[in-house]
Design a protein around this motif. Structure first.
Motif, short mmCIF file in Angstrom:
data_model
loop_
_atom_site.label_atom_id
_atom_site.label_comp_id
_atom_site.label_asym_id
_atom_site.label_seq_id
_atom_site.Cartn_x
_atom_site.Cartn_y
_atom_site.Cartn_z
N ALA A 185 0.84 -1.22 0.00
CA ALA A 185 0.00 0.00 0.00
C ALA A 185 0.87 1.25 0.00
O ALA A 185 0.39 2.35 -0.29
N GLU A 186 2.15 1.12 0.33
CA GLU A 186 3.03 2.29 0.37
C GLU A 186 3.30 2.79 -1.05
O GLU A 186 3.43 2.00 -1.98
N LYS A 187 3.45 4.10 -1.16
CA LYS A 187 3.47 4.66 -2.51
C LYS A 187 4.71 4.30 -3.34
O LYS A 187 4.64 4.25 -4.56
N ASP A 188 5.82 4.00 -2.68
CA ASP A 188 7.03 3.67 -3.44
C ASP A 188 7.36 2.18 -3.47
O ASP A 188 8.41 1.79 -3.93
N ILE A 189 6.46 1.35 -2.94
CA ILE A 189 6.70 -0.10 -2.95
C ILE A 189 5.86 -0.74 -4.05
O ILE A 189 4.63 -0.69 -4.01
N ASP A 190 6.56 -1.31 -5.04
CA ASP A 190 5.87 -1.77 -6.25
C ASP A 190 5.76 -3.29 -6.33
O ASP A 190 5.54 -3.84 -7.42
N GLY A 191 5.95 -3.96 -5.19
CA GLY A 191 5.84 -5.40 -5.20
C GLY A 191 6.91 -6.01 -4.32
O GLY A 191 7.49 -5.32 -3.47
N GLY A 192 7.17 -7.31 -4.52
CA GLY A 192 8.08 -7.98 -3.61
C GLY A 192 9.00 -8.98 -4.28
O GLY A 192 8.67 -9.55 -5.32
N LEU A 193 10.17 -9.15 -3.68
CA LEU A 193 11.04 -10.28 -4.00
C LEU A 193 10.90 -11.23 -2.82
O LEU A 193 11.22 -10.87 -1.68
N ILE A 194 10.39 -12.40 -3.11
CA ILE A 194 9.93 -13.29 -2.05
C ILE A 194 10.82 -14.53 -1.98
O ILE A 194 11.00 -15.22 -2.99
N GLY A 195 11.35 -14.83 -0.81
CA GLY A 195 12.16 -16.03 -0.63
C GLY A 195 11.30 -17.19 -0.14
O GLY A 195 10.60 -17.84 -0.90
N GLY A 196 11.32 -17.41 1.17
CA GLY A 196 10.64 -18.56 1.77
C GLY A 196 9.20 -18.75 1.30
O GLY A 196 8.80 -19.87 0.96
N ALA A 197 8.43 -17.69 1.26
CA ALA A 197 7.01 -17.82 0.93
C ALA A 197 6.78 -18.13 -0.56
O ALA A 197 5.66 -18.46 -0.95
N SER A 198 7.84 -18.05 -1.38
CA SER A 198 7.64 -18.38 -2.80
C SER A 198 7.71 -19.88 -3.03
O SER A 198 7.47 -20.36 -4.15
N LEU A 199 8.05 -20.64 -2.00
CA LEU A 199 8.14 -22.10 -2.15
C LEU A 199 6.80 -22.78 -1.99
O LEU A 199 6.69 -24.01 -2.11
#
Ligand code: PEP
Length: 251
Positions: free
Chosen positions: A225-239
């Motif tokens: 929801a923050e204005k400068d955060i455009d998504g994520g690079l996900i480690g553990g939860a991407s498994l």
């Protein structure tokens, strides 16, 4: 409108068959994710060709976790950009803190790698982020600014169109400790300002900046929801396909 992206860094996890099954599960659920959100998975090198087959025709793009700093030749154990392209990658992650910390990846080496990746037609997800000592000493702004400048100030505005930045505070990676949305946002805003100083405000506004560090479905909404955060690079939860897609659904 800058691109929103959720990218999964599988690190050194899964066998090839487990990776293929995970990729299939991600593709099956990818339709639930809005058109405006790009999905990327970054399996180990050994999985790339098989996972590329699974991703064909889907909205999920394939990334490597690293690439060589040479074009080809006598560099035992390394994998070149051309090979990654040929295996089906359109992206590579570079400068992950684990590579900086355990494999001596320097900013100088990263400049070479980013250059080769871009020349070879790969998009780059460049990771930056301070460690715990640096944060506790109040040096996080300086450290991240310096990392961004040391690598990206060697490139042009045109190059920047194929570069995504991932802010990953090292103390939040795999620790279960997420940066608060406010902590992440202030660094994302600093990164954007640092880009603006070199490339201009318009380019800085168009650059996708991801957050990484214990991001999961339960905290993604607040972060994104923050204005400068455009998504994520996900480690553990991407498994887990369900968690990975759950994060992408947070938009
Ligand atoms: C990562 O290493 O890129 C990462 C964000 O890991 P985790 O989500 O497990 O903290």
């Amino acid at each position: 409108m800058r691109k929103k992206i959720v990218a999964g860094n599988w690190k050194m996890n899964t066998t090839v068959s487990e990776g293929v099954a995970l990729a299939k599960a991600v593709v099956e659920k990818a339709g639930e994710v809005g058109k405006g959100v790009g999905l990327i998975v970054a399996p180990p090198f050994t999985h790339l060709v098989s996972v590329a087959e699974v991703l064909k025709g889907s909205k999920v793009a394939l990334s490597a976790q690293n690439c060589a700093d040479h074009v080809k030749g006598a560099y035992t154990g390394e994998v070149a950009v051309d090979m990654l392209k040929d295996a089906g990658c359109s992206w590579t992650i570079l400068g992950h803190s684990e590579r900086r910390q355990y494999y001596g990846e320097t900013d100088e080496k990263l400049v070479e790698k980013v250059k080769l990746a871009l020349e070879g037609g790969l998009g780059v997800i460049l990771c930056v982020g301070e460690n715990l000592d640096e944060r506790e000493a109040g040096r996080h702004f300086d450290v991240v600014k310096q990392q961004v400048k040391a690598v990206l100030y060697n490139f042009s505005a045109e190059d920047m169109k194929n570069i995504v930045i991932a802010y990953e505070p090292v103390w939040a990676i795999g620790t279960g400790k997420t940066a608060t949305a406010a902590q992440a946002e202030e660094i994302h805003a600093l990164i954007r300002k640092t880009l603006a100083e070199k490339f201009g405000a318009e380019l800085a506004e168009e650059t996708t900046i991801l957050y990484g560090g214990s991001c999961k479905p339960s905290n993604a909404k607040e972060l994104f929801a923050e204005k400068d955060i455009d998504g994520g690079l996900i480690g553990g939860a991407s498994l887990k396909a369900e968690d990975f897609i759950g994060i992408a659904l947070a938009f």
